[in-house]
Design a protein around this motif. Sequence first.
Motif, PDB file in Angstrom:
ATOM      1  N   MET A 199       4.175  -5.808  -8.157  1.00 22.43           N
ATOM      2  CA  MET A 199       4.298  -4.709  -8.705  1.00 22.43           C
ATOM      3  C   MET A 199       3.153  -4.235  -9.893  1.00 22.43           C
ATOM      4  SD  MET A 199       7.344  -4.456  -9.208  1.00 22.43           S
ATOM      5  CE  MET A 199       8.588  -3.643 -10.188  1.00 22.43           C
ATOM      6  N   THR A 200       2.025  -5.268  -9.607  1.00 22.12           N
ATOM      7  CA  THR A 200       0.471  -4.169 -10.034  1.00 22.12           C
ATOM      8  C   THR A 200       0.640  -4.082  -8.970  1.00 22.12           C
ATOM      9  OG1 THR A 200       0.676  -6.406 -11.169  1.00 22.12           O
ATOM     10  CG2 THR A 200      -1.028  -5.424 -10.939  1.00 22.12           C
ATOM     11  N   SER A 201       0.733  -5.213  -8.038  1.00 23.05           N
ATOM     12  CA  SER A 201      -0.246  -3.815  -6.420  1.00 23.05           C
ATOM     13  C   SER A 201       0.386  -2.653  -6.500  1.00 23.05           C
ATOM     14  CB  SER A 201      -0.437  -5.104  -5.462  1.00 23.05           C
ATOM     15  OG  SER A 201       0.420  -4.476  -4.101  1.00 23.05           O
ATOM     16  N   ILE A 202       1.521  -2.457  -6.826  1.00 18.39           N
ATOM     17  CA  ILE A 202       2.237  -1.476  -5.886  1.00 18.39           C
ATOM     18  C   ILE A 202       1.620   0.207  -7.173  1.00 18.39           C
ATOM     19  CG2 ILE A 202       4.599  -0.217  -6.639  1.00 18.39           C
ATOM     20  CD1 ILE A 202       5.594  -2.077  -4.698  1.00 18.39           C
ATOM     21  N   LEU A 203       1.414  -0.377  -8.555  1.00 12.41           N
ATOM     22  CA  LEU A 203       0.930   0.333  -9.437  1.00 12.41           C
ATOM     23  C   LEU A 203      -0.071   0.838  -9.266  1.00 12.41           C
ATOM     24  CD1 LEU A 203       1.815   2.142 -12.152  1.00 12.41           C
ATOM     25  CD2 LEU A 203       0.811  -0.094 -13.469  1.00 12.41           C
ATOM     26  N   PHE A 204      -0.817   0.052  -8.690  1.00  8.05           N
ATOM     27  CA  PHE A 204      -2.310   0.668  -8.619  1.00  8.05           C
ATOM     28  C   PHE A 204      -2.642   1.449  -7.331  1.00  8.05           C
ATOM     29  CE2 PHE A 204      -3.671  -2.635 -11.624  1.00  8.05           C
ATOM     30  CZ  PHE A 204      -4.619  -1.635 -12.560  1.00  8.05           C
TER      31      PHE A 204
ATOM     32  N   ASP B 287      -3.991   6.539  -4.840  1.00 10.58           N
ATOM     33  CA  ASP B 287      -3.432   7.515  -3.725  1.00 10.58           C
ATOM     34  C   ASP B 287      -3.300   9.669  -4.834  1.00 10.58           C
ATOM     35  OD1 ASP B 287      -3.126   6.165  -1.764  1.00 10.58           O
ATOM     36  OD2 ASP B 287      -0.300   6.142  -1.594  1.00 10.58           O
ATOM     37  N   SER B 288      -2.803   8.397  -5.842  1.00 12.87           N
ATOM     38  CA  SER B 288      -2.716  10.005  -6.529  1.00 12.87           C
ATOM     39  C   SER B 288      -4.428  10.543  -6.704  1.00 12.87           C
ATOM     40  CB  SER B 288      -1.734   9.656  -7.931  1.00 12.87           C
ATOM     41  OG  SER B 288      -2.079  10.487  -9.227  1.00 12.87           O
TER      42      SER B 288
ATOM     43  N   PHE C 135      11.409   7.245   3.136  1.00 15.35           N
ATOM     44  CA  PHE C 135      11.972   6.154   3.383  1.00 15.35           C
ATOM     45  C   PHE C 135      10.150   5.296   4.346  1.00 15.35           C
ATOM     46  CE2 PHE C 135      14.440   3.226   5.889  1.00 15.35           C
ATOM     47  CZ  PHE C 135      15.651   2.691   4.466  1.00 15.35           C
ATOM     48  N   ILE C 136      10.497   5.640   5.251  1.00 21.36           N
ATOM     49  CA  ILE C 136       9.647   4.827   5.975  1.00 21.36           C
ATOM     50  C   ILE C 136       8.436   4.713   4.999  1.00 21.36           C
ATOM     51  CG2 ILE C 136       8.327   5.073   7.779  1.00 21.36           C
ATOM     52  CD1 ILE C 136      10.435   6.834   9.625  1.00 21.36           C
ATOM     53  N   ARG C 137       7.793   5.965   4.314  1.00 20.45           N
ATOM     54  CA  ARG C 137       6.907   5.957   2.747  1.00 20.45           C
ATOM     55  C   ARG C 137       6.902   4.984   2.588  1.00 20.45           C
ATOM     56  NH1 ARG C 137       5.865  11.361   2.314  1.00 20.45           N
ATOM     57  NH2 ARG C 137       4.012  11.147   0.819  1.00 20.45           N
ATOM     58  N   LEU C 138       7.956   4.621   2.049  1.00 25.78           N
ATOM     59  CA  LEU C 138       8.152   3.704   0.601  1.00 25.78           C
ATOM     60  C   LEU C 138       7.963   3.138   1.171  1.00 25.78           C
ATOM     61  CD1 LEU C 138       9.577   3.683  -1.864  1.00 25.78           C
ATOM     62  CD2 LEU C 138      11.302   2.967  -0.614  1.00 25.78           C
ATOM     63  N   LEU C 139       9.071   2.699   2.501  1.00 26.10           N
ATOM     64  CA  LEU C 139       8.553   0.640   3.300  1.00 26.10           C
ATOM     65  C   LEU C 139       7.829   0.723   3.162  1.00 26.10           C
ATOM     66  CD1 LEU C 139      11.511   0.999   5.741  1.00 26.10           C
ATOM     67  CD2 LEU C 139      11.226  -0.293   3.419  1.00 26.10           C
ATOM     68  N   SER C 140       6.863   1.496   4.487  1.00 24.79           N
ATOM     69  CA  SER C 140       4.908   1.344   3.915  1.00 24.79           C
ATOM     70  C   SER C 140       4.139   0.812   2.780  1.00 24.79           C
ATOM     71  CB  SER C 140       4.827   2.545   5.110  1.00 24.79           C
ATOM     72  OG  SER C 140       3.928   2.882   4.119  1.00 24.79           O
ATOM     73  N   PHE C 141       4.458   1.467   2.100  1.00 25.13           N
ATOM     74  CA  PHE C 141       4.052   1.053   0.653  1.00 25.13           C
ATOM     75  C   PHE C 141       4.158  -0.487   0.429  1.00 25.13           C
ATOM     76  CE2 PHE C 141       2.573   1.760  -3.116  1.00 25.13           C
ATOM     77  CZ  PHE C 141       1.747   3.138  -2.859  1.00 25.13           C
ATOM     78  N   LEU C 142       5.587  -0.419   0.679  1.00 26.87           N
ATOM     79  CA  LEU C 142       5.908  -1.852  -0.073  1.00 26.87           C
ATOM     80  C   LEU C 142       5.355  -3.146   0.684  1.00 26.87           C
ATOM     81  CD1 LEU C 142      10.016  -2.094  -0.485  1.00 26.87           C
ATOM     82  CD2 LEU C 142       7.737  -3.149  -2.361  1.00 26.87           C
TER      83      LEU C 142
ATOM     84  N   PRO D  57       1.607  -6.309   6.608  1.00 26.23           N
ATOM     85  CA  PRO D  57       1.060  -5.342   5.604  1.00 26.23           C
ATOM     86  C   PRO D  57       0.103  -4.232   6.094  1.00 26.23           C
ATOM     87  CG  PRO D  57       1.194  -7.231   5.392  1.00 26.23           C
ATOM     88  CD  PRO D  57       1.932  -7.360   6.603  1.00 26.23           C
ATOM     89  N   MET D  58      -0.406  -4.759   7.102  1.00 25.96           N
ATOM     90  CA  MET D  58      -1.388  -3.923   8.223  1.00 25.96           C
ATOM     91  C   MET D  58      -0.960  -2.722   8.464  1.00 25.96           C
ATOM     92  SD  MET D  58      -4.161  -5.827  10.613  1.00 25.96           S
ATOM     93  CE  MET D  58      -2.911  -6.374  11.491  1.00 25.96           C
ATOM     94  N   THR D  59       0.608  -2.870   9.169  1.00 20.41           N
ATOM     95  CA  THR D  59       1.388  -1.740   9.310  1.00 20.41           C
ATOM     96  C   THR D  59       1.734  -0.952   8.296  1.00 20.41           C
ATOM     97  OG1 THR D  59       2.581  -2.757  11.255  1.00 20.41           O
ATOM     98  CG2 THR D  59       3.954  -0.855  10.265  1.00 20.41           C
ATOM     99  N   GLY D  60       1.990  -0.930   7.712  1.00 22.98           N
ATOM    100  CA  GLY D  60       2.576  -0.607   6.476  1.00 22.98           C
ATOM    101  C   GLY D  60       1.061   0.436   5.709  1.00 22.98           C
ATOM    102  N   LYS D  61      -0.195  -0.269   6.005  1.00 18.42           N
ATOM    103  CA  LYS D  61      -1.136   0.179   5.389  1.00 18.42           C
ATOM    104  C   LYS D  61      -1.429   1.719   6.593  1.00 18.42           C
ATOM    105  CE  LYS D  61      -6.298  -0.369   4.688  1.00 18.42           C
ATOM    106  NZ  LYS D  61      -6.780  -1.609   4.338  1.00 18.42           N
ATOM    107  N   TYR D  62      -1.671   0.997   7.837  1.00 15.89           N
ATOM    108  CA  TYR D  62      -1.763   1.901   8.696  1.00 15.89           C
ATOM    109  C   TYR D  62      -0.945   3.117   9.010  1.00 15.89           C
ATOM    110  CZ  TYR D  62      -5.512  -1.053   9.402  1.00 15.89           C
ATOM    111  OH  TYR D  62      -6.683  -2.154   9.519  1.00 15.89           O
ATOM    112  N   ILE D  63       0.228   3.117   8.780  1.00 15.22           N
ATOM    113  CA  ILE D  63       1.442   4.381   8.945  1.00 15.22           C
ATOM    114  C   ILE D  63       1.061   5.114   8.541  1.00 15.22           C
ATOM    115  CG2 ILE D  63       3.896   5.109   8.462  1.00 15.22           C
ATOM    116  CD1 ILE D  63       4.635   2.760   9.244  1.00 15.22           C
TER     117      ILE D  63
END
Lengths: 286, 322, 530
Positions: free
Chosen positions: A252-257, A262-263, B143-150, B195-201
């Motif tokens: 959660m913390t890393s998502i928030l930051f 990004d913003s 959707f893909i951006r959400l996953l990549s964010f996670l 994790p890298m894919t999430g960042k690079y997408i």
Amino acid sequence: MKGPVYDARIRYTFLLVLTLAFLFLSILAPLFMPNDPNHASLSDAKQAPSAVYPWGTDWLGRCVLSRVLAGAPVSIFSALVIVGLTLMVGSAVGIACGYWGGKVDSILMRIVDIFLAFPGMVLALAVAGMLGKGLNNAVLALVATGWPTYARLMRGQVLTLKEENFVHAAKLNGQTTVSILFLHILPNALRPVVVTASLSIGGTILSLAGLSFLGLGPQPPLAEWGSMLADGRGLMQQHPWIVLYPGLAILMTSILFNLLGDSVRDVLDPHDSRNLFQKVKRKRIP
Amino acid sequence: MNRRIWQEPILRYIARRLGSLVVVLLGVTFLTYGLMYLSPSDPVEMLLQAQGIPVSENVVLALKEKAGLDRPFLVQYASWLGNFCRGDMGQSLIDGQPAAEALQAALPKTLLLTLTSVLVTIVLSVPLGILTAVRQNRFSDYFIRLLSFLGHSMPSFFVSLLLLYVFALKLRWLPVLASDTARGLILPTLALAIPMTGKYIRQVRAAILEQLGQSYVDGAISRGIKPGAVLVRDVLRNALMTLITLMSLSVGSLLGGTAAVEMIFVWRGMGFLVMDAIRMRDYPMIQAFVVWMALIYVLINFLVDLSYHLLDPRVRQSLEVN
Amino acid sequence: MKKSKLTIFAMLLALSLLVSCGITQKQATDLSVPVTNAAPSTGNPETRQDFVFGVYNFSKLDPADSYNGWGTIRYGVGETLFNLNEHLEVVPVLVTEFMLSEDNLTWTLQLRDDVTFHNGKPMDGWAVKASLERLVAKNERAAADLKLAAITADGFSVAISTTQPNPTLLNSLCDPYACIIDAAADDGSVDFNLYPVGTGPYVVKSYVEDVSATLEPCADYWGGTPASKSVTVKAISDVDTLALAMQNGEIDAAYGLSYDTLNLFGNDEQFTVSQAATTRVYMLFFNLEHEFMADETFRRAVCMAVDKDSYGSVLLNGAGTPTQSAFPAALSYGDDSKMTDVPDYDPEGARILLAGNGYKDTDGDGFLEKDGKKVTLRLVTYGRTGLPQTTQALQSALQDIGIAATYEQFESIDAVLAAGDFDICAYAYVTTPTGDPLSFLSFTTGTGNGANYGRYSNPQVDQLLHELSLEFDRDKRAARATEIQQIVTGDCAYSYLFHLNMFMVTKKGVRGIQQSPVDYYQITARTARE
């Protein structure tokens, strides 16, 4: 035309307020602890969540909720300290290089190059490994890894700004170097640095948790999310709450930051892809 | 004629870069060696402790003299560096094994894992990044951006644990212990690649969007070229630089970033080796590890830079002008 | 053929009765499966299977090199002349007859004449002589234990004489270091630490350092055909991954699992958990030379803060049997009831005791001071399962009675101990590796001795140790050993916490391998998967 920028600002304000509230809460977190986070009560070990222990207890009978709360300032503020220090050290070096140039620049930039030659976590592992375990050394290790990026960024900014008319004007007016640096150059150079810094907070939290997971972070009995995860890994199947909550706290913390980062970029960075896209669209109208 | 014009500057460029590489590597070795002296404890005492020998003043002094550690720092460094250049990277304090030998055994393992992870990252992040850019602000983009964010917000050790739990323990599809077989490599590779894919997408998306916003795209489309063809022929080619940067960045973050995953999957690569060395305070091993990793990274960056010059006409031209 | 099937059935029956999970302490010590490699094997070369053994601590294999002999024995590569049975009594293995001379100085051993090394050479008297001489030349610990004067060989007989009467010679010959190898084969052509030539059922085919060893059955093993087609020993240094690999069916047996997994495997029908009380005691070293620990009353208060029962039941998940003695209760010198002067767990009493002796919280920080100086203890330990947990629990318990304590975990603890850089150290000690109490008691309690890290010194104890070293009578030895422990625990010089019931997990259908009370008997000729 006004829409997306406006949206970004709202989102930014919202996230900033959310993050500040979160930071405020994490400072206060130790006040909300239902139990002493370091108190071992063996008869209560590995208990499922209950009224007394809302998130259950770990292998030593310590309250998981209290430990996650106690770990909040450790994990979050260490990350902020790391980002703050990297920013300051890196910026100072970058400004010196950019403004004075010449020998100062070539020597300092060589040092920056040397530090940049260590890939990813290698330098952090080496520093933490050689200097010994512990939170302070982990912070130092990550600062040593992070500062050169800022130095390069700041140097580039200063080099450009130095040639701007308002800087020349200030020089002609006889202003001191210090006031030129702090009043004219720094405020204008800071934008991209702040964007980079805010984007890196989430990653720093993960890096710190990673060092902790490897046993190089804070030492017991100090509660820290990464080490709580490493500590409770073997109990993941039988007593999932021991790893679930610190794991979620990290996530959660890393998502928030990351969202905030990004913003911040969307609002501050003129080179953002979205803006470019908009610009082109605007061009097409005539 | 034309060939000679661009060949000469690039040769000059290579020579200049190689020259600065030597300086950088010298700095790397100096820093690495000096780090031992920043350590709060005396390296000789640590050495004795690591071997379980009681520390007494006489023993420490005798050993210092024998190992030449009573000489001035710069002399010690010079002799260490000299040995290093001749391939003698010192011996493990624990079992006396030459560090070079141990690293040679571990390096291919880390390189293999790095290679598979980078490949998977690219195979996943490039198409998905393009998809999100082309379908900007549609459902699939979000959707893909959400996953990549996670994925981007999870540390690789956490991903490892989740993957192990689901694919090894619950579904029983894949083995827990990493091995050279394809099956054994899947989980550790994914743990690093996700994790890298999430960042690079997100970065691919931004790069493609930037290209899509360029006027040449509008021009091509208005000339009646199909958007798909523009995407493949021009946009991707122009985004190639971003992809190469991405690749070198991910290799960089993997060298040394594999430690936790190697530990979890018992994959005896460089990360595993250095964690062992750190635990045992095996300084020569840590030093050898750091210098090797830096050397590899510096060489990769050099090649990447070189490829920029060969690929990008603008950079090429700027060289010619100089 | 019929007979051998019956044997298997009987063995399986015995196994399933004894090694089912939740075994009690008493059953565990009575494990009646013979712990010797000598039992006839029943391997059928046609139907044999490969066997994979996952271990936490992978070892090299030259028995004479430090503790590597444990690996040589554990992986079925080598054997010792004698073994210890489940009661830790010496039984002959490679020997048929043995006798002691009148002057107590010379043992004459008659060797089996059907034993060959992996290279086909017979294991005769000269080979045994060469093996033991190589051992004492390479291993100081062995030299000190064996006290060899001379060895004479003649055919399949060997006479070992010692420099002084050595009541524990045969016990020392059970130590893994005394594994018999073909010393002549150590000629530098191969790395003997990886490819030793022993007499065991399995031969090292390939050894990848720190990764794995692949063993193949010895074709003419003296004890019959080994029951597995091959044995692979895999190093899995991460205990949690080891557990996952076992659960996932990637290995047939796992050694060194975390005690947290006992329930996990015990409640799963696909696995068999075998447990056995071992002679590994978890204990506290007190540094008697340090300011506060020098005070016997203070030490007594510390002992009263130690909740042995909970440590054994919670931290070790029931695998720790609380003890007052350094030795398991099953041994004649491990009788808890005779340790009358050991303080019981009583934190309230500890507080009162400290308060009555000048330890008061004068500055109101929650921690005690003595004469204005804050009491702070340095707790140290190393990574063996259970020790970091025990030490952290102790840290918390000490804080509860007002004693501030720091905690540090080291990779290698011996140097920290030798330097005296600690107040309390939690340590796991194998007290009777060869079935005799002398070595442990002497090392840890004799004035100035090697493992007496707390600098304990009591002339009475030194005298008793001397008597013990020369005593051949079993009962008298036990009485002396008991007396020494009474004095030591009465002085609160050490605190013995609990004995470890170690365990091993195997897949259902695996036979011929289980946790032995003697921690170095694992792979034998009978080890196999169905």
